[in-house]
Design a protein around this motif. Structure first.
Motif, PDB file in Angstrom:
ATOM      1  N   ILE A  87       0.832  -1.208   0.000  1.00  0.00           N
ATOM      2  CA  ILE A  87       0.000   0.000   0.000  1.00  0.00           C
ATOM      3  C   ILE A  87       0.861   1.250   0.000  1.00  0.00           C
ATOM      4  O   ILE A  87       0.601   2.202  -0.749  1.00  0.00           O
ATOM      5  N   ILE A 114      -3.278  -1.775  -4.531  1.00  0.00           N
ATOM      6  CA  ILE A 114      -3.821  -1.244  -3.276  1.00  0.00           C
ATOM      7  C   ILE A 114      -5.024  -2.075  -2.837  1.00  0.00           C
ATOM      8  O   ILE A 114      -5.144  -2.441  -1.658  1.00  0.00           O
ATOM      9  N   LEU A 118      -5.120  -4.285   0.529  1.00  0.00           N
ATOM     10  CA  LEU A 118      -6.157  -4.035   1.542  1.00  0.00           C
ATOM     11  C   LEU A 118      -6.921  -5.318   1.867  1.00  0.00           C
ATOM     12  O   LEU A 118      -7.239  -5.578   3.036  1.00  0.00           O
ATOM     13  N   THR A 119      -7.195  -6.117   0.848  1.00  0.00           N
ATOM     14  CA  THR A 119      -7.860  -7.399   1.079  1.00  0.00           C
ATOM     15  C   THR A 119      -7.011  -8.297   1.974  1.00  0.00           C
ATOM     16  O   THR A 119      -7.518  -8.903   2.921  1.00  0.00           O
ATOM     17  N   ILE A 122      -7.067  -6.931   5.575  1.00  0.00           N
ATOM     18  CA  ILE A 122      -8.345  -7.183   6.251  1.00  0.00           C
ATOM     19  C   ILE A 122      -8.443  -8.648   6.673  1.00  0.00           C
ATOM     20  O   ILE A 122      -8.826  -8.956   7.808  1.00  0.00           O
TER      21      ILE A 122
END
Length: 135
Positions: A87, A114, A118-119, A122
């Protein structure tokens, strides 16, 4: 499990091939087929983001007891750190190269990186919360 992972990687590769394969240059802007260094770096970032998401998913499966033994905490930490690095690099890439889609700057690849990172972050966070709750 391994067959699903291999199928997923092949599917993602097949999604990227048409974007890279068709070339067009208009008004000095590099079109879709030319492989520029900026695109190479954004593709590498997207692949590392994909690896982060896969690693987080595997550690999630491990923490639920479906895949091997152990909690999967280490895999989640590694996936989270990889996602954070991707990121940071991709945001820097998007800010440095202001060209739009199709200019050869790799902006779309950085945005995809990105999303993948992010996946992964999470999923890693979900795993770490589960491990913390279980004990």
């Amino acid at each position: 499990m391994k067959m699903k992972l291999v199928s997923f990687v092949i599917f993602c590769t097949l999604l990227l091939v048409p974007t890279i394969a068709f070339a067009e240059a208009n008004n000095g802007n590099v079109g879709y087929g030319y492989f520029t260094p900026e695109r190479l770096w954004s593709i590498i970032a997207a692949v590392v983001g994909l690896i982060s998401a896969i690693l987080a998913g595997l550690s999630n499966a491990r923490s639920a007891g479906r895949f091997g033994t152990g909690t999967g905490r280490r895999g989640a930490i590694v996936a989270g750190v990889m996602g954070l690095i991707v990121i940071a690099y991709s945001v820097l890439h998007v800010n440095i190269f202001p060209g739009g889609p199709g200019t050869g700057d790799g902006r779309v690849g950085a945005i995809i990186a990105i999303v993948l990172a992010l996946t992964g972050m999470i999923l890693a966070g979900i795993n770490l919360a589960r491990v913390r709750r279980i004990g």
